[in-house]
Design a protein around this motif. Structure first.
Motif, PDB file in Angstrom:
ATOM      1  N   SER A  26      12.009  68.138  -8.794  1.00 49.67           N
ATOM      2  CA  SER A  26      12.563  69.102  -9.751  1.00 49.67           C
ATOM      3  C   SER A  26      11.823  69.037 -11.080  1.00 49.67           C
ATOM      4  N   GLU A  27      11.431  67.838 -11.508  1.00 55.01           N
ATOM      5  CA  GLU A  27      10.655  67.725 -12.746  1.00 55.01           C
ATOM      6  C   GLU A  27       9.293  68.396 -12.591  1.00 55.01           C
ATOM      7  N   PHE A  28       8.698  68.288 -11.404  1.00 52.28           N
ATOM      8  CA  PHE A  28       7.401  68.906 -11.155  1.00 52.28           C
ATOM      9  C   PHE A  28       7.473  70.417 -11.319  1.00 52.28           C
ATOM     10  N   PHE A  29       8.553  71.014 -10.815  1.00 49.16           N
ATOM     11  CA  PHE A  29       8.669  72.472 -10.859  1.00 49.16           C
ATOM     12  C   PHE A  29       9.287  72.987 -12.157  1.00 49.16           C
ATOM     13  N   GLN A  30       9.794  72.108 -12.976  1.00 47.35           N
ATOM     14  CA  GLN A  30      10.421  72.497 -14.231  1.00 47.35           C
ATOM     15  C   GLN A  30       9.362  73.010 -15.195  1.00 47.35           C
ATOM     16  N   ASP A  54       7.768  66.689 -24.170  1.00 45.36           N
ATOM     17  CA  ASP A  54       9.168  66.373 -23.919  1.00 45.36           C
ATOM     18  C   ASP A  54       9.329  65.598 -22.615  1.00 45.36           C
ATOM     19  N   VAL A  55       8.631  66.039 -21.589  1.00 45.37           N
ATOM     20  CA  VAL A  55       8.703  65.368 -20.292  1.00 45.37           C
ATOM     21  C   VAL A  55       8.172  63.945 -20.415  1.00 45.37           C
ATOM     22  N   GLU A  56       7.066  63.782 -21.130  1.00 44.07           N
ATOM     23  CA  GLU A  56       6.476  62.450 -21.301  1.00 44.07           C
ATOM     24  C   GLU A  56       7.414  61.533 -22.072  1.00 44.07           C
ATOM     25  N   LEU A  57       8.036  62.052 -23.126  1.00 44.86           N
ATOM     26  CA  LEU A  57       8.992  61.243 -23.895  1.00 44.86           C
ATOM     27  C   LEU A  57      10.167  60.811 -23.020  1.00 44.86           C
ATOM     28  N   LEU A  58      10.696  61.741 -22.235  1.00 44.58           N
ATOM     29  CA  LEU A  58      11.809  61.398 -21.341  1.00 44.58           C
ATOM     30  C   LEU A  58      11.381  60.368 -20.305  1.00 44.58           C
ATOM     31  N   HIS A  59      10.174  60.519 -19.793  1.00 44.10           N
ATOM     32  CA  HIS A  59       9.650  59.571 -18.807  1.00 44.10           C
ATOM     33  C   HIS A  59       9.551  58.165 -19.414  1.00 44.10           C
ATOM     34  N   LYS A  60       8.973  58.067 -20.596  1.00 43.54           N
ATOM     35  CA  LYS A  60       8.828  56.764 -21.243  1.00 43.54           C
ATOM     36  C   LYS A  60      10.195  56.170 -21.571  1.00 43.54           C
ATOM     37  N   PHE A  61      11.107  57.001 -22.061  1.00 48.64           N
ATOM     38  CA  PHE A  61      12.451  56.526 -22.401  1.00 48.64           C
ATOM     39  C   PHE A  61      13.170  55.986 -21.164  1.00 48.64           C
ATOM     40  N   ALA A  62      13.022  56.682 -20.047  1.00 48.40           N
ATOM     41  CA  ALA A  62      13.686  56.261 -18.809  1.00 48.40           C
ATOM     42  C   ALA A  62      13.196  54.901 -18.333  1.00 48.40           C
ATOM     43  N   ASN A  63      11.989  54.533 -18.696  1.00 48.59           N
ATOM     44  CA  ASN A  63      11.428  53.262 -18.251  1.00 48.59           C
ATOM     45  C   ASN A  63      11.640  52.113 -19.228  1.00 48.59           C
ATOM     46  N   PRO A  66      -2.542  68.543 -13.478  1.00 45.97           N
ATOM     47  CA  PRO A  66      -3.493  67.846 -14.348  1.00 45.97           C
ATOM     48  C   PRO A  66      -2.865  67.417 -15.674  1.00 45.97           C
ATOM     49  N   ASP A  67      -1.994  68.260 -16.238  1.00 43.90           N
ATOM     50  CA  ASP A  67      -1.315  67.894 -17.483  1.00 43.90           C
ATOM     51  C   ASP A  67      -0.389  66.708 -17.275  1.00 43.90           C
TER      52      ASP A  67
END
Length: 97
Positions: A57-61, A68-77, A6-7
């Motif tokens: 791997s990101e799901f289980f991290q 942090d995950v959201e920032l990395l996701h946006k940066f990657a795109n 959900p997060d």
């Protein structure tokens, strides 16, 4: 295991219905996962991860904060020009020493 889903979904401003459509499952299934009344196979988990645009791997991290995950996701795109602009901005706030 699905406590993070959900997060991950809401951090992307994605509804359960949107994730369900992207992952090829029903919204009721997403709800059942989030309420711990069902489980998912590895194959279905892969579909969910694809719908969230993350790897397994990101799901289980668990060691990274959701932001942090959201920032990395946006940066990657971002394209190269956008990434360069963001890195320049970060350098203003956190100069290399």
């Amino acid at each position: 295991m699905f406590d993070r889903e959900p997060d991950l979904r809401t951090n992307r401003n994605m509804s359960a219905k949107e994730l369900a459509k992207k992952a090829g499952v029903s919204a009721a299934f997403i709800s059942a996962l989030e309420h711990h009344t069902t489980s998912a196979s590895i194959a279905t988990l892969e579909y969910l991860c694809n719908g969230l645009d993350i790897s397994l791997s990101e799901f289980f991290q668990e060691d990274e904060a959701p932001l942090d995950v959201e920032l990395l996701h946006k940066f990657a795109n971002m394209d190269t020009q956008q990434k360069t602009a963001i890195l320049n901005l970060i350098e203003v706030f956190c100069p290399n020493k």
